[in-house]
Design a protein around this motif. Sequence first.
Motif, PDB file in Angstrom:
ATOM      1  N   HIS A 117      88.957  40.841  36.026  1.00  0.00           N
ATOM      2  CA  HIS A 117      88.202  41.563  35.003  1.00  0.00           C
ATOM      3  C   HIS A 117      87.605  40.620  33.963  1.00  0.00           C
ATOM      4  CE1 HIS A 117      89.710  45.204  36.794  1.00  0.00           C
ATOM      5  NE2 HIS A 117      90.929  44.710  36.721  1.00  0.00           N
ATOM      6  N   SER A 118      86.953  39.576  34.458  1.00  0.00           N
ATOM      7  CA  SER A 118      86.329  38.616  33.541  1.00  0.00           C
ATOM      8  C   SER A 118      84.989  38.163  34.092  1.00  0.00           C
ATOM      9  CB  SER A 118      87.245  37.410  33.327  1.00  0.00           C
ATOM     10  OG  SER A 118      87.338  36.652  34.507  1.00  0.00           O
ATOM     11  N   ILE A 164      77.539  32.078  49.524  1.00  0.00           N
ATOM     12  CA  ILE A 164      76.405  32.314  48.630  1.00  0.00           C
ATOM     13  C   ILE A 164      75.631  31.019  48.425  1.00  0.00           C
ATOM     14  CG2 ILE A 164      75.680  33.091  46.345  1.00  0.00           C
ATOM     15  CD1 ILE A 164      78.452  34.431  46.082  1.00  0.00           C
ATOM     16  N   LYS A 165      74.320  31.081  48.647  1.00  0.00           N
ATOM     17  CA  LYS A 165      73.435  29.982  48.249  1.00  0.00           C
ATOM     18  C   LYS A 165      72.962  30.345  46.849  1.00  0.00           C
ATOM     19  CE  LYS A 165      69.504  27.172  49.661  1.00  0.00           C
ATOM     20  NZ  LYS A 165      69.450  26.529  48.416  1.00  0.00           N
ATOM     21  N   LEU A 166      73.448  29.623  45.874  1.00  0.00           N
ATOM     22  CA  LEU A 166      73.216  29.978  44.474  1.00  0.00           C
ATOM     23  C   LEU A 166      71.756  29.815  44.085  1.00  0.00           C
ATOM     24  CD1 LEU A 166      76.347  28.290  42.896  1.00  0.00           C
ATOM     25  CD2 LEU A 166      76.067  30.673  43.585  1.00  0.00           C
ATOM     26  N   LYS A 167      71.274  30.764  43.264  1.00  0.00           N
ATOM     27  CA  LYS A 167      69.910  30.739  42.757  1.00  0.00           C
ATOM     28  C   LYS A 167      69.948  30.811  41.241  1.00  0.00           C
ATOM     29  CE  LYS A 167      68.036  32.750  46.837  1.00  0.00           C
ATOM     30  NZ  LYS A 167      66.820  33.053  47.437  1.00  0.00           N
ATOM     31  N   ASP A 168      69.048  30.115  40.621  1.00  0.00           N
ATOM     32  CA  ASP A 168      68.998  30.020  39.165  1.00  0.00           C
ATOM     33  C   ASP A 168      68.831  31.398  38.515  1.00  0.00           C
ATOM     34  OD1 ASP A 168      68.985  28.678  36.711  1.00  0.00           O
ATOM     35  OD2 ASP A 168      66.805  28.547  36.703  1.00  0.00           O
ATOM     36  N   GLY A 169      69.642  31.649  37.484  1.00  0.00           N
ATOM     37  CA  GLY A 169      69.536  32.873  36.711  1.00  0.00           C
ATOM     38  C   GLY A 169      70.210  34.085  37.306  1.00  0.00           C
ATOM     39  N   MET A 170      70.866  33.961  38.443  1.00  0.00           N
ATOM     40  CA  MET A 170      71.481  35.110  39.102  1.00  0.00           C
ATOM     41  C   MET A 170      72.877  35.399  38.556  1.00  0.00           C
ATOM     42  SD  MET A 170      69.329  36.396  41.250  1.00  0.00           S
ATOM     43  CE  MET A 170      70.371  37.411  42.256  1.00  0.00           C
ATOM     44  N   THR A 171      73.260  36.675  38.632  1.00  0.00           N
ATOM     45  CA  THR A 171      74.620  37.116  38.323  1.00  0.00           C
ATOM     46  C   THR A 171      75.240  37.596  39.615  1.00  0.00           C
ATOM     47  OG1 THR A 171      74.018  37.782  36.088  1.00  0.00           O
ATOM     48  CG2 THR A 171      76.010  38.761  36.996  1.00  0.00           C
ATOM     49  N   TYR A 172      76.395  37.047  39.959  1.00  0.00           N
ATOM     50  CA  TYR A 172      77.097  37.408  41.191  1.00  0.00           C
ATOM     51  C   TYR A 172      78.323  38.224  40.801  1.00  0.00           C
ATOM     52  CZ  TYR A 172      73.948  33.967  43.073  1.00  0.00           C
ATOM     53  OH  TYR A 172      72.817  33.282  43.417  1.00  0.00           O
ATOM     54  N   ILE A 173      78.345  39.461  41.276  1.00  0.00           N
ATOM     55  CA  ILE A 173      79.404  40.401  40.906  1.00  0.00           C
ATOM     56  C   ILE A 173      80.279  40.670  42.115  1.00  0.00           C
ATOM     57  CG2 ILE A 173      79.914  42.717  40.039  1.00  0.00           C
ATOM     58  CD1 ILE A 173      77.123  42.648  38.715  1.00  0.00           C
ATOM     59  N   TYR A 174      81.596  40.522  41.938  1.00  0.00           N
ATOM     60  CA  TYR A 174      82.547  40.805  43.019  1.00  0.00           C
ATOM     61  C   TYR A 174      83.470  41.911  42.560  1.00  0.00           C
ATOM     62  CZ  TYR A 174      85.934  40.407  46.677  1.00  0.00           C
ATOM     63  OH  TYR A 174      86.743  40.697  47.733  1.00  0.00           O
ATOM     64  N   PRO A 175      83.691  42.922  43.315  1.00  0.00           N
ATOM     65  CA  PRO A 175      83.151  43.210  44.629  1.00  0.00           C
ATOM     66  C   PRO A 175      81.778  43.809  44.542  1.00  0.00           C
ATOM     67  CG  PRO A 175      84.726  44.924  44.098  1.00  0.00           C
ATOM     68  CD  PRO A 175      84.675  43.938  42.956  1.00  0.00           C
ATOM     69  N   VAL A 192      80.981  37.540  37.919  1.00  0.00           N
ATOM     70  CA  VAL A 192      81.728  38.650  37.325  1.00  0.00           C
ATOM     71  C   VAL A 192      82.777  39.087  38.337  1.00  0.00           C
ATOM     72  CG1 VAL A 192      81.590  40.991  36.403  1.00  0.00           C
ATOM     73  CG2 VAL A 192      79.698  39.393  36.020  1.00  0.00           C
ATOM     74  N   ASN A 193      84.030  39.131  37.902  1.00  0.00           N
ATOM     75  CA  ASN A 193      85.130  39.558  38.770  1.00  0.00           C
ATOM     76  C   ASN A 193      85.635  40.914  38.290  1.00  0.00           C
ATOM     77  OD1 ASN A 193      87.380  39.935  40.313  1.00  0.00           O
ATOM     78  ND2 ASN A 193      88.450  38.109  39.641  1.00  0.00           N
ATOM     79  N   ASN A 194      85.388  41.957  39.071  1.00  0.00           N
ATOM     80  CA  ASN A 194      85.843  43.303  38.736  1.00  0.00           C
ATOM     81  C   ASN A 194      87.139  43.681  39.449  1.00  0.00           C
ATOM     82  OD1 ASN A 194      83.700  43.888  37.005  1.00  0.00           O
ATOM     83  ND2 ASN A 194      82.385  44.412  38.721  1.00  0.00           N
ATOM     84  N   GLU A 195      87.742  42.746  40.128  1.00  0.00           N
ATOM     85  CA  GLU A 195      88.971  42.993  40.887  1.00  0.00           C
ATOM     86  C   GLU A 195      90.211  42.774  40.023  1.00  0.00           C
ATOM     87  OE1 GLU A 195      89.779  44.035  43.908  1.00  0.00           O
ATOM     88  OE2 GLU A 195      87.761  44.277  44.653  1.00  0.00           O
ATOM     89  N   ASP A 196      91.373  43.115  40.603  1.00  0.00           N
ATOM     90  CA  ASP A 196      92.658  42.937  39.926  1.00  0.00           C
ATOM     91  C   ASP A 196      93.343  41.632  40.313  1.00  0.00           C
ATOM     92  OD1 ASP A 196      92.493  45.378  38.591  1.00  0.00           O
ATOM     93  OD2 ASP A 196      93.335  46.460  40.303  1.00  0.00           O
TER      94      ASP A 196
END
Length: 91
Positions: free
Chosen positions: A52-53, A80-91, A25-29
Amino acid sequence: MDSSKHYPYNIPFYTDVNFIDVKFVNNEDHIINIFFIKDDKQGDLVALIFPHSERKYQFPESSIVAVVTDKKPNKYQCFIKLKDGMTYIYP
């Protein structure tokens, strides 16, 4: 095959590897660039996350990625070491 899920650039969905589901998730401009990290060095570009996507991805297991923004292209924001089922939100 789920059409709502994306795959990293240059990795076809039919590759014979185990995949994990993650969401960014990208919350930046500005755009976020995601790169693979291989042997402690920046590897290939994996994805672009537009402002914003959010996007669902399937990555190979044990993937490590770096987040780089268009705002500061010469600086890693995080690794980031990716893990199954996770949501990564920036910032």
